[in-house]
Design a protein around this motif. Structure first.
Motif, PDB file in Angstrom:
ATOM      1  N   GLY A  90       0.816  -1.210   0.000  1.00 21.97           N
ATOM      2  CA  GLY A  90       0.000   0.000   0.000  1.00 21.97           C
ATOM      3  C   GLY A  90       0.845   1.253   0.000  1.00 21.97           C
ATOM      4  O   GLY A  90       2.042   1.218   0.308  1.00 21.97           O
ATOM      5  N   ASN A  91       0.190   2.375  -0.342  1.00 21.16           N
ATOM      6  CA  ASN A  91       0.864   3.670  -0.319  1.00 21.16           C
ATOM      7  C   ASN A  91       0.827   4.217   1.112  1.00 21.16           C
ATOM      8  O   ASN A  91       0.185   5.218   1.397  1.00 21.16           O
ATOM      9  N   LEU A  92       1.526   3.525   1.987  1.00 20.64           N
ATOM     10  CA  LEU A  92       1.418   3.826   3.407  1.00 20.64           C
ATOM     11  C   LEU A  92       1.848   5.253   3.733  1.00 20.64           C
ATOM     12  O   LEU A  92       1.165   5.969   4.464  1.00 20.64           O
ATOM     13  N   HIS A  93       2.984   5.652   3.202  1.00 18.53           N
ATOM     14  CA  HIS A  93       3.531   6.953   3.576  1.00 18.53           C
ATOM     15  C   HIS A  93       2.781   8.096   2.898  1.00 18.53           C
ATOM     16  O   HIS A  93       2.610   9.155   3.503  1.00 18.53           O
ATOM     17  N   SER A  94       2.300   7.908   1.669  1.00 19.25           N
ATOM     18  CA  SER A  94       1.542   8.974   1.019  1.00 19.25           C
ATOM     19  C   SER A  94       0.201   9.175   1.712  1.00 19.25           C
ATOM     20  O   SER A  94      -0.254  10.308   1.883  1.00 19.25           O
ATOM     21  N   VAL A  95      -0.429   8.083   2.145  1.00 15.31           N
ATOM     22  CA  VAL A  95      -1.676   8.197   2.907  1.00 15.31           C
ATOM     23  C   VAL A  95      -1.407   8.878   4.237  1.00 15.31           C
ATOM     24  O   VAL A  95      -2.144   9.778   4.654  1.00 15.31           O
ATOM     25  N   SER A  96      -0.346   8.466   4.906  1.00 14.87           N
ATOM     26  CA  SER A  96       0.000   9.038   6.202  1.00 14.87           C
ATOM     27  C   SER A  96       0.272  10.535   6.097  1.00 14.87           C
ATOM     28  O   SER A  96      -0.231  11.331   6.902  1.00 14.87           O
ATOM     29  N   LYS A  97       1.055  10.934   5.093  1.00 19.22           N
ATOM     30  CA  LYS A  97       1.390  12.352   4.916  1.00 19.22           C
ATOM     31  C   LYS A  97       0.150  13.169   4.606  1.00 19.22           C
ATOM     32  O   LYS A  97       0.005  14.304   5.077  1.00 19.22           O
ATOM     33  N   ALA A  98      -0.747  12.605   3.784  1.00 20.16           N
ATOM     34  CA  ALA A  98      -1.980  13.322   3.460  1.00 20.16           C
ATOM     35  C   ALA A  98      -2.807  13.561   4.720  1.00 20.16           C
ATOM     36  O   ALA A  98      -3.348  14.655   4.934  1.00 20.16           O
ATOM     37  N   MET A  99      -2.914  12.537   5.575  1.00 24.54           N
ATOM     38  CA  MET A  99      -3.668  12.683   6.810  1.00 24.54           C
ATOM     39  C   MET A  99      -3.027  13.708   7.736  1.00 24.54           C
ATOM     40  O   MET A  99      -3.712  14.551   8.328  1.00 24.54           O
ATOM     41  N   GLU A 100      -1.716  13.639   7.871  1.00 20.89           N
ATOM     42  CA  GLU A 100      -1.008  14.555   8.774  1.00 20.89           C
ATOM     43  C   GLU A 100      -1.121  16.008   8.324  1.00 20.89           C
ATOM     44  O   GLU A 100      -1.044  16.926   9.151  1.00 20.89           O
ATOM     45  N   SER A 101      -1.310  16.214   7.021  1.00 25.87           N
ATOM     46  CA  SER A 101      -1.405  17.580   6.489  1.00 25.87           C
ATOM     47  C   SER A 101      -2.712  18.263   6.877  1.00 25.87           C
ATOM     48  O   SER A 101      -2.864  19.470   6.683  1.00 25.87           O
ATOM     49  N   LEU A 102      -3.653  17.489   7.438  1.00 20.27           N
ATOM     50  CA  LEU A 102      -4.981  18.029   7.720  1.00 20.27           C
ATOM     51  C   LEU A 102      -5.085  18.731   9.071  1.00 20.27           C
ATOM     52  O   LEU A 102      -6.131  19.296   9.394  1.00 20.27           O
TER      53      LEU A 102
END
Length: 220
Positions: free
Chosen positions: A12-24
């Motif tokens: 999975g795109n673990l880090h891209s999902v994580s970064k997107a969430m953290e940006s919120l």
């Protein structure tokens, strides 16, 4: 603090999902983990997935992710499944010659063009479409849901997939998309919301969906 667990089973795109969430927001804490206790202790869970379903299911079962997802849903914990994470929820997939999936939702996963017998997928004008379905496409909302809050109907999201889910229960379908034919691009049941597209790659609309997920209490 809003604690989000991204399930890590190596696919999975673990880090891209994580970064997107953290940006919120600064109040969002994201942890990428395969530890059952940490996942189930989170406020909400993301179940991602990229790659061949056979490999994904092998790791899901080896790490006990199947039990984790089932426990989370039984406890009405908000869960967002993305791409192959969504496909893994179904009963089986045509990919890799037939793979048994989690069976948490009724239906199967089918290949684009498979219904023609020759793998050819055509648009309404008879023009051949490429498989995988890759790029931006419209998502038609089929039911009201908190995760559509602030997102206009027919907004475009980013897709990368050769297979699509075919639920046998039409009431599960939260959205559809047209690519050669109409397929379910989002499913909803209880505290579960699943999308075929990648919200973390879908700019404004994708970030809004993730923002809605952070505010969602798991009830439609």
């Amino acid at each position: 603090m809003n604690n989000v667990a991204v399930i890590d089973y190596g696919m999975g795109n673990l880090h891209s999902v994580s970064k997107a969430m953290e940006s919120l927001g600064d109040d969002v804490r994201v942890e990428i983990t395969s530890d059952a206790s940490r996942i189930l202790a989170a406020d909400r869970i993301i179940f991602p997935g990229v790659g061949a379903i056979r490999d994904c299911m092998a790791e899901i079962r080896r790490l006990g992710v199947d039990a984790i997802v089932s426990q989370a849903l039984a406890a009405s914990k908000p869960v967002l499944a993305i791409c192959v994470g969504m496909q893994a929820l179904m009963e089986s997939s045509e990919e890799n010659g037939h793979v048994e999936c989690l069976g948490l939702l009724p239906g199967t996963v089918k290949r684009f063009g498979g219904e023609t017998g020759n793998g050819v997928l055509l648009d309404v004008d008879g023009k051949r479409l490429k498989v995988p379905h890759m790029g931006w496409n419209q998502v038609q909302q089929r039911q009201a849901h908190p995760l559509w809050q602030g997102i206009e109907d027919n907004s475009r999201f980013y897709f990368v997939h050769s297979y699509f889910v075919a639920p046998t229960d039409a009431s599960l379908c939260a959205a559809t998309t047209d690519y050669g034919h109409t397929f379910a691009s989002a499913l909803s049941k209880g505290s579960l919301f699943a999308v075929q597209f990648h919200p973390e790659k879908s700019q404004h609309s994708g970030l809004q969906l993730l923002r809605n997920f952070l505010a969602w209490d798991g009830r439609a």
